[in-house]
Design an enzyme around this catalytic site. Structure first.
Site, PDB file in Angstrom:
ATOM      1  N   ASP A  73       0.881  -1.169   0.000  1.00  0.00           N
ATOM      2  CA  ASP A  73       0.000   0.000   0.000  1.00  0.00           C
ATOM      3  C   ASP A  73       0.920   1.221   0.000  1.00  0.00           C
ATOM      4  O   ASP A  73       1.687   1.428   0.949  1.00  0.00           O
ATOM      5  CB  ASP A  73      -0.871  -0.038   1.264  1.00  0.00           C
ATOM      6  CG  ASP A  73      -1.815   1.144   1.362  1.00  0.00           C
ATOM      7  OD1 ASP A  73      -1.557   2.181   0.701  1.00  0.00           O
ATOM      8  OD2 ASP A  73      -2.802   1.043   2.106  1.00  0.00           O
ATOM      9  N   VAL A  75      -8.570   8.172 -19.715  1.00  0.00           N
ATOM     10  CA  VAL A  75      -8.319   6.738 -19.875  1.00  0.00           C
ATOM     11  C   VAL A  75      -9.420   6.001 -19.115  1.00  0.00           C
ATOM     12  O   VAL A  75      -9.646   6.292 -17.934  1.00  0.00           O
ATOM     13  CB  VAL A  75      -6.949   6.330 -19.291  1.00  0.00           C
ATOM     14  CG1 VAL A  75      -6.649   4.865 -19.588  1.00  0.00           C
ATOM     15  CG2 VAL A  75      -5.832   7.227 -19.815  1.00  0.00           C
ATOM     16  N   LYS A 112      -0.841  15.901  -9.128  1.00  0.00           N
ATOM     17  CA  LYS A 112      -0.190  15.628 -10.416  1.00  0.00           C
ATOM     18  C   LYS A 112       0.761  16.760 -10.808  1.00  0.00           C
ATOM     19  O   LYS A 112       1.758  16.529 -11.500  1.00  0.00           O
ATOM     20  CB  LYS A 112      -1.241  15.362 -11.501  1.00  0.00           C
ATOM     21  CG  LYS A 112      -1.967  14.016 -11.301  1.00  0.00           C
ATOM     22  CD  LYS A 112      -1.004  12.822 -11.383  1.00  0.00           C
ATOM     23  CE  LYS A 112      -1.669  11.490 -11.116  1.00  0.00           C
ATOM     24  NZ  LYS A 112      -0.751  10.334 -11.233  1.00  0.00           N
ATOM     25  N   ASN A 144       3.230   4.105 -11.038  1.00  0.00           N
ATOM     26  CA  ASN A 144       1.896   4.185 -11.621  1.00  0.00           C
ATOM     27  C   ASN A 144       0.797   4.341 -10.575  1.00  0.00           C
ATOM     28  O   ASN A 144      -0.235   4.962 -10.849  1.00  0.00           O
ATOM     29  CB  ASN A 144       1.649   2.916 -12.455  1.00  0.00           C
ATOM     30  CG  ASN A 144       0.196   2.754 -12.819  1.00  0.00           C
ATOM     31  OD1 ASN A 144      -0.323   3.450 -13.692  1.00  0.00           O
ATOM     32  ND2 ASN A 144      -0.492   1.850 -12.126  1.00  0.00           N
ATOM     33  N   TYR A 150      -6.491  16.510  -6.688  1.00  0.00           N
ATOM     34  CA  TYR A 150      -5.884  15.602  -7.672  1.00  0.00           C
ATOM     35  C   TYR A 150      -4.912  16.370  -8.571  1.00  0.00           C
ATOM     36  O   TYR A 150      -3.783  15.928  -8.815  1.00  0.00           O
ATOM     37  CB  TYR A 150      -6.977  14.917  -8.496  1.00  0.00           C
ATOM     38  CG  TYR A 150      -6.416  13.982  -9.536  1.00  0.00           C
ATOM     39  CD1 TYR A 150      -5.805  12.797  -9.157  1.00  0.00           C
ATOM     40  CD2 TYR A 150      -6.456  14.311 -10.893  1.00  0.00           C
ATOM     41  CE1 TYR A 150      -5.256  11.944 -10.105  1.00  0.00           C
ATOM     42  CE2 TYR A 150      -5.918  13.465 -11.849  1.00  0.00           C
ATOM     43  CZ  TYR A 150      -5.310  12.282 -11.449  1.00  0.00           C
ATOM     44  OH  TYR A 150      -4.763  11.456 -12.388  1.00  0.00           O
TER      45      TYR A 150
HETATM   46  C1  8X3 Z   1      -6.665  11.646 -15.332  1.00  0.00           C
HETATM   47  C2  8X3 Z   1      -7.067  12.645 -16.337  1.00  0.00           C
HETATM   48  O1  8X3 Z   1      -8.652  14.534 -16.929  1.00  0.00           O
HETATM   49  O2  8X3 Z   1      -9.475  12.882 -15.351  1.00  0.00           O
HETATM   50  O3  8X3 Z   1      -5.399  11.841 -14.834  1.00  0.00           O
HETATM   51  O4  8X3 Z   1      -7.796  14.466 -14.677  1.00  0.00           O
HETATM   52  S1  8X3 Z   1      -8.312  13.669 -15.771  1.00  0.00           S
END
Ligand code: 8X3
Length: 262
Positions: A72, A195, A166, A96, A162
């Site tokens: 984890d 994706v 990133k 990943n 998120y």
């Molecule tokens: C995933 C792409 O557009 O959902 O990393 O943030 S998005």
């Protein structure tokens, strides 16, 4: 792909999605594979696919191996003990493992959602990279491939945490590449757009219809599509470093612009 023969790739989050596809594709190219994820049952299925891929190779060396280790990424004990459990040289690290939870706006985001995204996508990735990069420096070789995202370039409403994680992956990858410029170690950041994997199901807390709606009216990328790019980056000649790669479905042009058939 012959450049991958006998190399060992460690792929985190390889129980499903991009990670699982990447692990199987590495195996098909004759690479040894180390799989890690939280879900052991899913991991065993992917391990079986990797072994089948090895067996299907006509001219593969007979000492190829596939290891599946439960880990984890939010748990320091799991990342710290990983190398000891593997007990072999890692040539390729694919960071990943990652997730998104929720679409809430700032003010309404649950503490545990903030935590799990930052701990997995950022802290776990950094911890594991530190451990592996020390080994790669000793062996004076290696390739590190980090899964960024279009969200690491273009923040969007409902994705503050998120997108922040990133962006952190983006900054970390870029700094690491600069630190390693005087070594043969390569750093690549692969940045997918839409994706279709369990990613959106997790984003919507298990609500499959909401997840499906994310891809309504367009053809999203698949885990296999991104696996091809990751394995391609890893199989370039040693002097070629794919610093960044942004990949969209044809019907997507930015994090916020996509075309959906009515
Ligand atoms: C995933 C792409 O557009 O959902 O990393 O943030 S998005």
């Amino acid at each position: 792909a012959s450049r991958l023969r006998g190399k060992t790739a460690l792929v985190t989050g390889s129980s499903s999605g991009i990670g699982a596809s990447t692990a199987v594709l590495f195996a098909r190219c004759g690479a040894n594979v180390v799989l890690t994820a939280r879900r052991v049952d899913k991991l065993a299925e992917v391990k079986a696919k990797c072994i089948a891929a090895h067996q299907a190779l006509s001219d593969a060396p007979n000492d190829l191996f596939v290891l599946a280790i439960q880990a984890d990424m939010t748990q320091k004990a799991d990342t710290d003990s990983l190398l000891g459990k593997i007990g072999r040289k890692i040539d390729i690290l694919v960071n990943n493992a990652g997730l998104v939870r929720g679409r809430e706006h700032v003010g309404d985001i649950a503490d545990e959602d903030i935590d799990v995204m930052i701990q997995t996508n950022v802290v776990g990735l950094i911890r594991l990279t530190q451990i592996i990069v020390r080994e790669m420096k000793k062996q004076n070789s290696g390739t590190i491939i980090n899964l960024g995202s279009v969200a690491g370039i273009e923040p969007y409403p409902g994705g503050s945490i998120y997108c922040a994680t990133k962006h952190a992956v983006n900054a970390f990858s870029s700094a690491l590449m600069k630190e390693l410029v005087n070594t043969p170690i390569r750093v690549c950041e692969v940045q997918p757009g839409m994706v279709e994997t369990e990613f959106s199901v997790v984003r919507h807390r298990g609500d499959k219809s909401k997840a499906d709606n994310e891809y309504r009216g367009l053809t999203p990328l698949t885990g296999d599509d991104i696996a091809e790019e990751i394995v391609w980056c890893a199989s370039r000649p040693d002097h070629v470093q794919i610093a960044q790669m942004l990949i969209f479905p044809t019907a997507q042009a930015s994090a916020m612009i996509s075309y959906r058939k009515p």
